[in-house]
Design a protein around this motif. Structure first.
Motif, PDB file in Angstrom:
ATOM      1  N   GLU A   6       0.834  -1.207   0.000  1.00  0.00           N
ATOM      2  CA  GLU A   6       0.000   0.000   0.000  1.00  0.00           C
ATOM      3  C   GLU A   6       0.868   1.256   0.000  1.00  0.00           C
ATOM      4  OE1 GLU A   6      -3.172   0.344  -0.265  1.00  0.00           O
ATOM      5  OE2 GLU A   6      -4.068  -1.596   0.233  1.00  0.00           O
ATOM      6  N   LEU A   7       1.950   1.235   0.784  1.00  0.00           N
ATOM      7  CA  LEU A   7       2.828   2.402   0.900  1.00  0.00           C
ATOM      8  C   LEU A   7       3.517   2.724  -0.422  1.00  0.00           C
ATOM      9  CD1 LEU A   7       4.194   4.524   2.748  1.00  0.00           C
ATOM     10  CD2 LEU A   7       5.951   2.819   3.246  1.00  0.00           C
ATOM     11  N   ASN A   8       4.024   1.694  -1.103  1.00  0.00           N
ATOM     12  CA  ASN A   8       4.829   1.904  -2.303  1.00  0.00           C
ATOM     13  C   ASN A   8       4.018   1.958  -3.601  1.00  0.00           C
ATOM     14  OD1 ASN A   8       7.543   1.955  -1.162  1.00  0.00           O
ATOM     15  ND2 ASN A   8       7.186  -0.188  -0.639  1.00  0.00           N
ATOM     16  N   TYR A   9       2.841   1.314  -3.614  1.00  0.00           N
ATOM     17  CA  TYR A   9       2.088   1.224  -4.869  1.00  0.00           C
ATOM     18  C   TYR A   9       0.631   1.662  -4.749  1.00  0.00           C
ATOM     19  CZ  TYR A   9       6.106  -1.493  -6.417  1.00  0.00           C
ATOM     20  OH  TYR A   9       7.374  -1.882  -6.729  1.00  0.00           O
ATOM     21  N   GLY A  10       0.164   1.897  -3.518  1.00  0.00           N
ATOM     22  CA  GLY A  10      -1.237   2.260  -3.317  1.00  0.00           C
ATOM     23  C   GLY A  10      -1.639   3.527  -4.045  1.00  0.00           C
ATOM     24  N   HIS A  42      15.101 -18.499 -17.182  1.00  0.00           N
ATOM     25  CA  HIS A  42      13.734 -18.355 -17.670  1.00  0.00           C
ATOM     26  C   HIS A  42      12.941 -17.631 -16.586  1.00  0.00           C
ATOM     27  CE1 HIS A  42      13.910 -20.772 -21.359  1.00  0.00           C
ATOM     28  NE2 HIS A  42      14.702 -21.598 -20.704  1.00  0.00           N
ATOM     29  N   ILE A  43      12.364 -16.495 -16.930  1.00  0.00           N
ATOM     30  CA  ILE A  43      11.682 -15.666 -15.935  1.00  0.00           C
ATOM     31  C   ILE A  43      10.201 -16.022 -15.886  1.00  0.00           C
ATOM     32  CG2 ILE A  43      11.112 -13.305 -15.253  1.00  0.00           C
ATOM     33  CD1 ILE A  43      13.685 -12.417 -16.655  1.00  0.00           C
ATOM     34  N   LYS A  44       9.755 -16.474 -14.718  1.00  0.00           N
ATOM     35  CA  LYS A  44       8.362 -16.871 -14.545  1.00  0.00           C
ATOM     36  C   LYS A  44       7.581 -15.868 -13.697  1.00  0.00           C
ATOM     37  CE  LYS A  44       9.471 -21.808 -14.887  1.00  0.00           C
ATOM     38  NZ  LYS A  44       9.424 -23.120 -14.196  1.00  0.00           N
ATOM     39  N   PHE A  45       8.313 -14.995 -13.013  1.00  0.00           N
ATOM     40  CA  PHE A  45       7.670 -14.001 -12.163  1.00  0.00           C
ATOM     41  C   PHE A  45       8.310 -12.639 -12.393  1.00  0.00           C
ATOM     42  CE2 PHE A  45       7.160 -18.050 -10.018  1.00  0.00           C
ATOM     43  CZ  PHE A  45       5.834 -18.021  -9.618  1.00  0.00           C
ATOM     44  N   MET A  46       7.506 -11.608 -12.286  1.00  0.00           N
ATOM     45  CA  MET A  46       8.008 -10.249 -12.388  1.00  0.00           C
ATOM     46  C   MET A  46       8.031  -9.621 -11.003  1.00  0.00           C
ATOM     47  SD  MET A  46       6.502  -6.937 -14.279  1.00  0.00           S
ATOM     48  CE  MET A  46       5.617  -6.627 -12.772  1.00  0.00           C
ATOM     49  N   PRO A  47       9.156  -8.997 -10.608  1.00  0.00           N
ATOM     50  CA  PRO A  47       9.258  -8.457  -9.255  1.00  0.00           C
ATOM     51  C   PRO A  47       8.745  -7.025  -9.131  1.00  0.00           C
ATOM     52  CG  PRO A  47      11.377  -8.265 -10.353  1.00  0.00           C
ATOM     53  CD  PRO A  47      10.432  -8.908 -11.341  1.00  0.00           C
ATOM     54  N   LEU A  48       8.015  -6.765  -8.058  1.00  0.00           N
ATOM     55  CA  LEU A  48       7.702  -5.404  -7.628  1.00  0.00           C
ATOM     56  C   LEU A  48       8.459  -5.182  -6.331  1.00  0.00           C
ATOM     57  CD1 LEU A  48       3.829  -5.125  -8.174  1.00  0.00           C
ATOM     58  CD2 LEU A  48       5.649  -4.279  -9.652  1.00  0.00           C
ATOM     59  N   LEU A  49       9.308  -4.185  -6.318  1.00  0.00           N
ATOM     60  CA  LEU A  49      10.202  -3.976  -5.188  1.00  0.00           C
ATOM     61  C   LEU A  49       9.489  -3.227  -4.060  1.00  0.00           C
ATOM     62  CD1 LEU A  49      13.077  -4.568  -4.314  1.00  0.00           C
ATOM     63  CD2 LEU A  49      13.807  -2.452  -5.394  1.00  0.00           C
ATOM     64  N   LEU A  50       9.488  -3.837  -2.883  1.00  0.00           N
ATOM     65  CA  LEU A  50       8.836  -3.251  -1.709  1.00  0.00           C
ATOM     66  C   LEU A  50       9.822  -2.571  -0.770  1.00  0.00           C
ATOM     67  CD1 LEU A  50       6.442  -6.215  -0.799  1.00  0.00           C
ATOM     68  CD2 LEU A  50       5.891  -4.174  -2.133  1.00  0.00           C
ATOM     69  N   LYS A  51      11.061  -3.071  -0.759  1.00  0.00           N
ATOM     70  CA  LYS A  51      12.055  -2.570   0.189  1.00  0.00           C
ATOM     71  C   LYS A  51      13.445  -2.857  -0.350  1.00  0.00           C
ATOM     72  CE  LYS A  51      13.763  -3.604   4.870  1.00  0.00           C
ATOM     73  NZ  LYS A  51      13.566  -4.493   6.052  1.00  0.00           N
ATOM     74  N   GLY A  52      14.368  -1.883  -0.205  1.00  0.00           N
ATOM     75  CA  GLY A  52      15.751  -2.095  -0.598  1.00  0.00           C
ATOM     76  C   GLY A  52      16.064  -1.627  -2.008  1.00  0.00           C
ATOM     77  N   ALA A  53      17.176  -2.127  -2.550  1.00  0.00           N
ATOM     78  CA  ALA A  53      17.642  -1.731  -3.886  1.00  0.00           C
ATOM     79  C   ALA A  53      18.283  -2.924  -4.581  1.00  0.00           C
ATOM     80  CB  ALA A  53      18.633  -0.579  -3.782  1.00  0.00           C
ATOM     81  N   ILE A  54      18.133  -2.962  -5.910  1.00  0.00           N
ATOM     82  CA  ILE A  54      18.660  -4.054  -6.722  1.00  0.00           C
ATOM     83  C   ILE A  54      19.539  -3.483  -7.832  1.00  0.00           C
ATOM     84  CG2 ILE A  54      18.050  -5.941  -8.301  1.00  0.00           C
ATOM     85  CD1 ILE A  54      15.402  -6.187  -6.768  1.00  0.00           C
ATOM     86  N   LYS A  55      20.673  -4.122  -8.048  1.00  0.00           N
ATOM     87  CA  LYS A  55      21.601  -3.721  -9.110  1.00  0.00           C
ATOM     88  C   LYS A  55      21.331  -4.564 -10.355  1.00  0.00           C
ATOM     89  CE  LYS A  55      25.896  -5.083  -8.817  1.00  0.00           C
ATOM     90  NZ  LYS A  55      27.282  -5.185  -8.329  1.00  0.00           N
ATOM     91  N   ILE A  56      21.174  -3.893 -11.501  1.00  0.00           N
ATOM     92  CA  ILE A  56      20.932  -4.574 -12.770  1.00  0.00           C
ATOM     93  C   ILE A  56      22.167  -4.424 -13.653  1.00  0.00           C
ATOM     94  CG2 ILE A  56      19.451  -4.755 -14.797  1.00  0.00           C
ATOM     95  CD1 ILE A  56      18.009  -5.388 -12.175  1.00  0.00           C
TER      96      ILE A  56
END
Length: 210
Positions: A6-10, A42-56
């Motif tokens: 709710e906080l990040n996407y609401g 093989h990607i079966k799920f798409m991530p929605l980030l709730l907390k933290g940071a990811i390096k691509i």
């Protein structure tokens, strides 16, 4: 999970879509340094980030790796979306820059939601636009900045991402991210330390001037 969602996407998605995400999404916790997605997966799920940071990062034909961009809470990865929609193997590596919490959405929902929910469609397009801008900045950095300038920019970006001036990063890790050698990076870091811009600690770098 619901509070973070709710906080990040609401404010982005309508209530019906939030409820679908709650019903279908699987929560995942990842420690700093762990890989979420690797080259060829093989990607079966798409991530929605709730907390933290990811390096691509991305790999060239010679196996050399280079940093593309970071994603933070409230974001998703446009490159992952592209692989999902095209049902292709992953062309990126996603590594947790900090402790990460995310919600995994089944890929088959992506096309459905683009049609069903205007807010999701806008979110997808905006994610592509933001990541494209960041990749153009990465290209500009390669084309127009010398290596010392790239190292300084890298450290500044890291400070902004982890929200801390003390970075848990080694000389070798910086070399990987910037597609350089450890010797070159160490020389640049020592010069920056002499200039009073950083302090070199054991497996850490404290940024004093950013």
């Amino acid at each position: 999970m619901e509070d973070l969602l709710e906080l990040n996407y609401g404010y982005l998605f309508e209530e019906e879509l939030i409820n679908e995400i709650k019903a279908l999404g699987a929560i995942k916790h990842v420690e700093a340094g762990d890989r979420l997605i690797d080259f060829g997966d093989h990607i079966k799920f798409m991530p929605l980030l709730l907390k933290g940071a990811i390096k691509i990062s991305r790999q060239d034909d010679n196996g050399d790796e280079i940093l593309l961009y970071f994603i933070e809470k409230g974001d998703t990865c446009a490159m992952t979306m592209t692989c999902c929609l095209g049902q292709k193997k992953s062309e990126i590596r996603a590594t947790a820059e900090t402790e990460v919490e995310l919600i995994m959405i089944p890929v088959e929902k992506m096309n459905e939601w683009v049609v069903t929910y205007k807010t999701w469609r806008n979110f997808v397009f905006e994610s592509y636009n933001s990541r494209l801008t960041e990749m153009l900045e990465a290209i500009d950095s390669l084309a127009f900045l010398n290596m010392p300038e790239r190292v300084e920019k890298y450290l500044r970006d890291k400070v902004m991402i982890v929200k801390d001036t003390e970075l848990n990063v080694t000389h070798q890790e910086i070399a990987y991210d910037l597609n350089s050698s450890r010797v070159v990076i160490s020389r640049i870091l020592k010069k920056l330390e002499k200039e009073g811009k950083i302090e070199l600690l054991r497996n850490k770098i404290k940024v004093l001037d950013f």
